[in-house]
Design an enzyme around this catalytic site. Structure first.
Site, PDB file in Angstrom:
ATOM      1  N   LYS A  45       0.853  -1.199   0.000  1.00  0.00           N
ATOM      2  CA  LYS A  45       0.000   0.000   0.000  1.00  0.00           C
ATOM      3  C   LYS A  45       0.886   1.245   0.000  1.00  0.00           C
ATOM      4  O   LYS A  45       1.886   1.283   0.713  1.00  0.00           O
ATOM      5  CB  LYS A  45      -0.891  -0.019   1.246  1.00  0.00           C
ATOM      6  CG  LYS A  45      -1.703   1.258   1.437  1.00  0.00           C
ATOM      7  CD  LYS A  45      -2.727   1.462   0.338  1.00  0.00           C
ATOM      8  CE  LYS A  45      -3.278   2.889   0.323  1.00  0.00           C
ATOM      9  NZ  LYS A  45      -4.067   3.154  -0.905  1.00  0.00           N
ATOM     10  N   GLY A  46       0.512   2.250  -0.780  1.00  0.00           N
ATOM     11  CA  GLY A  46       1.282   3.489  -0.846  1.00  0.00           C
ATOM     12  C   GLY A  46       1.467   4.099   0.536  1.00  0.00           C
ATOM     13  O   GLY A  46       0.504   4.252   1.287  1.00  0.00           O
ATOM     14  N   ASN A 126       5.462   6.511  -6.422  1.00  0.00           N
ATOM     15  CA  ASN A 126       4.104   6.775  -6.892  1.00  0.00           C
ATOM     16  C   ASN A 126       3.957   8.262  -7.141  1.00  0.00           C
ATOM     17  O   ASN A 126       3.746   9.037  -6.210  1.00  0.00           O
ATOM     18  CB  ASN A 126       3.100   6.267  -5.843  1.00  0.00           C
ATOM     19  CG  ASN A 126       1.665   6.589  -6.212  1.00  0.00           C
ATOM     20  OD1 ASN A 126       1.389   7.117  -7.287  1.00  0.00           O
ATOM     21  ND2 ASN A 126       0.751   6.289  -5.320  1.00  0.00           N
ATOM     22  N   CYS A 129      -0.815   9.282  -7.978  1.00  0.00           N
ATOM     23  CA  CYS A 129      -2.069   9.022  -7.274  1.00  0.00           C
ATOM     24  C   CYS A 129      -3.059  10.145  -7.548  1.00  0.00           C
ATOM     25  O   CYS A 129      -2.819  11.295  -7.194  1.00  0.00           O
ATOM     26  CB  CYS A 129      -1.869   8.902  -5.772  1.00  0.00           C
ATOM     27  SG  CYS A 129      -3.427   8.543  -4.935  1.00  0.00           S
ATOM     28  N   GLY A 216      -9.358  -2.080 -13.126  1.00  0.00           N
ATOM     29  CA  GLY A 216     -10.120  -3.254 -13.543  1.00  0.00           C
ATOM     30  C   GLY A 216     -10.103  -3.432 -15.050  1.00  0.00           C
ATOM     31  O   GLY A 216      -9.472  -2.650 -15.775  1.00  0.00           O
ATOM     32  N   GLY A 242      -2.820  -2.917 -15.176  1.00  0.00           N
ATOM     33  CA  GLY A 242      -4.024  -2.208 -15.585  1.00  0.00           C
ATOM     34  C   GLY A 242      -4.988  -3.209 -16.173  1.00  0.00           C
ATOM     35  O   GLY A 242      -4.889  -3.590 -17.339  1.00  0.00           O
ATOM     36  N   GLY A 243      -5.892  -3.681 -15.347  1.00  0.00           N
ATOM     37  CA  GLY A 243      -6.984  -4.508 -15.844  1.00  0.00           C
ATOM     38  C   GLY A 243      -6.693  -5.965 -16.103  1.00  0.00           C
ATOM     39  O   GLY A 243      -7.511  -6.649 -16.707  1.00  0.00           O
ATOM     40  N   GLY A 264      -4.118  -6.059  -9.644  1.00  0.00           N
ATOM     41  CA  GLY A 264      -4.766  -5.297  -8.582  1.00  0.00           C
ATOM     42  C   GLY A 264      -6.211  -5.692  -8.384  1.00  0.00           C
ATOM     43  O   GLY A 264      -6.549  -6.605  -7.629  1.00  0.00           O
TER      44      GLY A 264
HETATM   45  C1  LIG Z   1      -8.381   0.432  -4.048  1.00  0.00           C
HETATM   46  C2  LIG Z   1      -7.132   0.795  -4.802  1.00  0.00           C
HETATM   47  C3  LIG Z   1      -6.090   1.448  -4.134  1.00  0.00           C
HETATM   48  C4  LIG Z   1      -4.916   1.798  -4.801  1.00  0.00           C
HETATM   49  N1  LIG Z   1      -3.897   2.403  -4.115  1.00  0.00           N
HETATM   50  C5  LIG Z   1      -2.725   2.663  -4.756  1.00  0.00           C
HETATM   51  C6  LIG Z   1      -1.611   3.190  -4.031  1.00  0.00           C
HETATM   52  O1  LIG Z   1      -1.656   3.397  -2.819  1.00  0.00           O
HETATM   53  N2  LIG Z   1      -0.466   3.446  -4.713  1.00  0.00           N
HETATM   54  C7  LIG Z   1      -0.354   3.193  -6.063  1.00  0.00           C
HETATM   55  O2  LIG Z   1       0.710   3.419  -6.637  1.00  0.00           O
HETATM   56  N3  LIG Z   1      -1.389   2.687  -6.758  1.00  0.00           N
HETATM   57  C8  LIG Z   1      -2.566   2.408  -6.134  1.00  0.00           C
HETATM   58  N4  LIG Z   1      -3.614   1.856  -6.844  1.00  0.00           N
HETATM   59  C9  LIG Z   1      -3.456   1.600  -8.297  1.00  0.00           C
HETATM   60  C10 LIG Z   1      -3.066   0.150  -8.574  1.00  0.00           C
HETATM   61  O3  LIG Z   1      -1.816  -0.172  -7.989  1.00  0.00           O
HETATM   62  C11 LIG Z   1      -3.010  -0.134 -10.080  1.00  0.00           C
HETATM   63  O4  LIG Z   1      -2.081   0.750 -10.661  1.00  0.00           O
HETATM   64  C12 LIG Z   1      -4.358   0.076 -10.765  1.00  0.00           C
HETATM   65  O5  LIG Z   1      -5.403  -0.359  -9.942  1.00  0.00           O
HETATM   66  C13 LIG Z   1      -4.460  -0.625 -12.119  1.00  0.00           C
HETATM   67  O6  LIG Z   1      -4.347  -2.034 -12.011  1.00  0.00           O
HETATM   68  P1  LIG Z   1      -5.620  -3.031 -11.909  1.00  0.00           P
HETATM   69  O7  LIG Z   1      -6.561  -2.672 -12.988  1.00  0.00           O
HETATM   70  O8  LIG Z   1      -5.033  -4.398 -12.006  1.00  0.00           O
HETATM   71  O9  LIG Z   1      -6.219  -2.788 -10.553  1.00  0.00           O
HETATM   72  C14 LIG Z   1      -4.797   1.500  -6.188  1.00  0.00           C
HETATM   73  C15 LIG Z   1      -5.843   0.857  -6.850  1.00  0.00           C
HETATM   74  C16 LIG Z   1      -7.001   0.495  -6.185  1.00  0.00           C
HETATM   75  C17 LIG Z   1      -8.092  -0.216  -6.936  1.00  0.00           C
END
Ligand SMILES: Cc1cc2nc3c(=O)[nH]c(=O)nc-3n(C[C@H](O)[C@H](O)[C@H](O)COP(=O)(O)O)c2cc1C
Ligand SMILES: Cc1cc2nc3c(=O)[nH]c(=O)nc-3n(C[C@H](O)[C@H](O)[C@H](O)COP(=O)(O)OP(=O)(O)OC[C@H]3O[C@@H](n4cnc5c(N)ncnc54)[C@H](O)[C@@H]3O)c2cc1C
Ligand code: FES
Lengths: 303, 255
Positions: A45-46, A126, A129, A216, A242-243, A264
């Site tokens: 988590k960030g 990061n 955000c 997603g 990403g997705g 994610g």
């Molecule tokens: C609930 C949630 C919290 C996230 N928190 C962070 C974060 O703290 N730092 C970060 O770099 N990316 C964060 N992300 C982005 C994810 O790391 C990722 O880049 C993004 O969701 C795309 O991937 P996915 O489609 O597989 O989820 C978050 C995404 C979600 C859904």
């Protein structure tokens, strides 16, 4: 059996599947399902220099084939991470990546310095955000911003440094090149795409923050396109995300130019997604006589 | 195992009211691990996010779980189309349920609408010591009355239109009812009123809350709820992990 190992900036991963920051906490909740050593790595988590309370609820909205989040970087701060979370994570048999966000370059540098003195395996910057006014996104959306923050952190960071790019930019290739020029060892991409939903009965945005980050399956084609564009501009490895929700998506991102992947939102649909994706990837490689997953990286045959 | 996913066979399906469905599923180890007030995160094919539904009843002997849910949108509509023999992908049991304490105490359970089902498993062990105050829109929306009565609970109904029981708010029924502890689940205005009444009487009170969820296990920090520590300091906790049941004194009501 094809070899699933990859190497990102000198860090060996037993397979290319890394849990994406913010979707996996600090790992404890998902360790109920399978040993965390199942994963190639975990991006935590960030974290920020000091504890952050996060945004008021609602923080989540579902969207067609995806979701919005506006968690607002709720986290216990870098010191808590180093003292309470990292020691446990380091016993789990997987690569641990610290994801850091800040308000100012000084915040980022201080965190990089603190983390350099720990046994964390990698630092993920990061600068993308979208959910907090000062979540670093102001650094992540211009080449000059990316270059200056990356160069500043580079001076303090003794660990392999991965810069996480925002998709909310007009030319991702330029941004990737700026990160590489400023000393990044790797790039991870993409973070969430800014979006919004409105409740038509109350006429209010579903998210209390009004806007949030889209993640997603809906994000996949954008990620594939951006990884492909970035990979043509940089030599450093790209960690694609990403997705991704099934092994076929993973293969696409590898072909587009990614050397490793982060997963994610797929955890929310199915906590076992990475296990299924790993096994599907393995079978794809074996079926196609590919000796190593690394051979897929950038193996797209563009028109 | 604290929680896990499992493909659970749907063995009984009933319709309790116009838009309210009653599912019983074979849940093996999930049923064995479940406690009253915990919830399940149910996968809906084609949807990115699972749907959180409270556990209404636990049958440890037959290893089944019962869920009662209302069709609210697309996800619950799709879920309602499942038929006996189909298998549901269920992640459970999740969260912290009700802390029942001594069931020899006089307990009052207050439920509003679809907030009534999560109270059933908690009220059963109290038997005659439990009064269940259940509020509905109208008489034909009344659900689970016989289920509570079978457990020996005393049930009092309130309806908005007066077509069954008391004509008015379910919280009106609290007046003059002595008790040692209150458990509540329902819409926010109802919960606020119950908490206020509990505080005035100095009676401990537990409430089950809702929030939009992604992971359901405490990893994504999506389901934030404003809470207060004993020191008075406020912070965001998470409904899926710290709750869904909270001590009323902890909850900071936001509008
Ligand atoms: C609930 C949630 C919290 C996230 N928190 C962070 C974060 O703290 N730092 C970060 O770099 N990316 C964060 N992300 C982005 C994810 O790391 C990722 O880049 C993004 O969701 C795309 O991937 P996915 O489609 O597989 O989820 C978050 C995404 C979600 C859904
Ligand atoms: C811990 C908990 C226990 C619950 N127990 C029950 C129960 O026993 N019976 C029952 O009928 N309902 C229950 N709910 C509410 C139920 O989760 C929602 O009605 C359902 O998610 C709506 O989904 P939908 O696709 O039909 O609606 P949509 O409005 O189309 O859903 C869109 C998105 O918003 C979310 N959402 C919408 N309303 C709610 C809500 N009230 N709470 C949380 N998320 C919401 C959905 O999960 C989905 O992600 C519970 C909620 C929580 C948090
Ligand atoms: S839904 Fe992820 S923390 Fe509660």
């Amino acid at each position: 059996m094809a070899d699933l190992q990859v190497n990102i900036a000198g860090v060996p991963l037993k397979n290319p599947l890394i849990a994406a920051s913010g979707t996996f906490g600090f790992g404890r909740e998902y360790s109920e399902f399978y040993p965390l050593s199942t994963l190639g790595g975990i991006s935590c988590k960030g974290i920020t220099l000091r504890e952050r309370p996060g945004n008021p609820p609602p923080r989540i909205a579902e969207t067609p084939s995806g979701m919005l989040n506006a968690v607002g970087l709720q986290n216990p701060g870098v010191d808590h991470f180093i003292e309470r979370d990292l020691p446990w994570l380091k016993t789990q048999g997987t690569v641990i990546i610290a994801n850091i966000a800040g308000n100012t370059p000084e915040d980022y540098c201080k965190m990089a310095e603190k983390l350099s003195g720990t046994d964390v395996d990698m630092v993920e910057l990061n600068i993308s955000c979208p959910n907090v006014k000062q979540g670093g996104v102001q650094f992540g959306t211009s080449c000059a911003g990316v270059e200056s923050i990356t160069a500043a952190v580079r001076r303090f960071c003794k660990k392999p440094l991965m810069v996480k790019l925002s998709p909310n930019v007009s030319d991702i290739g330029e941004i990737a090149a700026a990160a590489e020029a400023a000393g990044a060892d790797a790039i991870s991409m993409i973070n969430t795409l800014t979006g919004m939903r409105i409740d038509i009965n109350t006429r209010r945005p579903v998210l209390r923050n009004n806007t949030g980050g889209l993640s997603g399956p809906a994000l996949l084609p954008v990620a594939v396109r951006m990884v492909w564009q970035a990979s043509r501009r940089v030599k450093i490895p790209i960690v694609g995300m990403g997705g991704i929700s099934q092994w076929q998506d993973a293969v696409e991102l590898l072909l587009a130019g990614a050397s490793a992947l982060q997963i994610g939102t797929a955890f929310f649909t199915d906590p076992y997604a990475p296990v299924k994706i790993r096994d599907g990837l393995q079978q794809y490689l074996d079926r196609n006589g590919v000796a190593s997953v690394a051979e897929l990286t950038g193996a797209i045959r563009p028109w | 195992m604290k929680y896990d996913t499992m493909l659970c066979g749907l063995i009984r399906k009933n319709r309790l009211a116009e838009d309210i469905f009653d599912f019983t599923v074979e849940a093996g180890k999930l049923a064995e691990a479940a406690c009253p007030g915990q919830f399940a995160h149910i996968y809906v094919p084609g949807k990115t996010l699972r749907r959180p539904i409270s556990i209404c009843e636990i049958d440890r002997d037959h290893k089944t779980l019962r869920f009662v849910f209302q069709v609210r949108g697309e996800g619950t509509r799709l879920l309602s189309q499942a038929e006996p023999g189909d298998r549901l992908d269920i992640l459970a049991p999740l969260g912290r349920g009700f802390d029942l304490g001594g069931t020899g105490r006089k307990a009052v359970f207050v439920g509003g609408g679809i907030g009534v089902p999560p109270l059933l498993e908690a009220a059963k062990p109290f038997g005659e010591n439990a009064a269940v105050l259940a509020g509905f829109r109208s008489g034909n929306a009344v659900i689970l009355k016989e289920d509570f009565e079978r457990a020996g609970n005393r049930v009092m109904i309130a309806t908005d239109d007066g077509s069954s029981g008391h004509h008015g708010l379910v919280t009106d029924l609290l007046a003059g009812l002595a008790c040692d502890v209150i458990f509540a689940c329902g819409p926010t205005p109802m919960l606020k009123a119950v908490c206020r009444a509990a505080k005035e009487r100095g009676v401990p009170c537990q409430v089950s809350l809702e929030q939009r969820m992604a992971c359901g296990v405490g990893a994504c920090l999506g389901c934030a709820v404003r809470l207060r520590r004993e020191t008075g300091e406020e912070y965001y906790g998470h409904v899926c992990k710290d709750g869904p049941v909270f001590d009323a004194a902890q909850v900071v009501w936001e509008d």
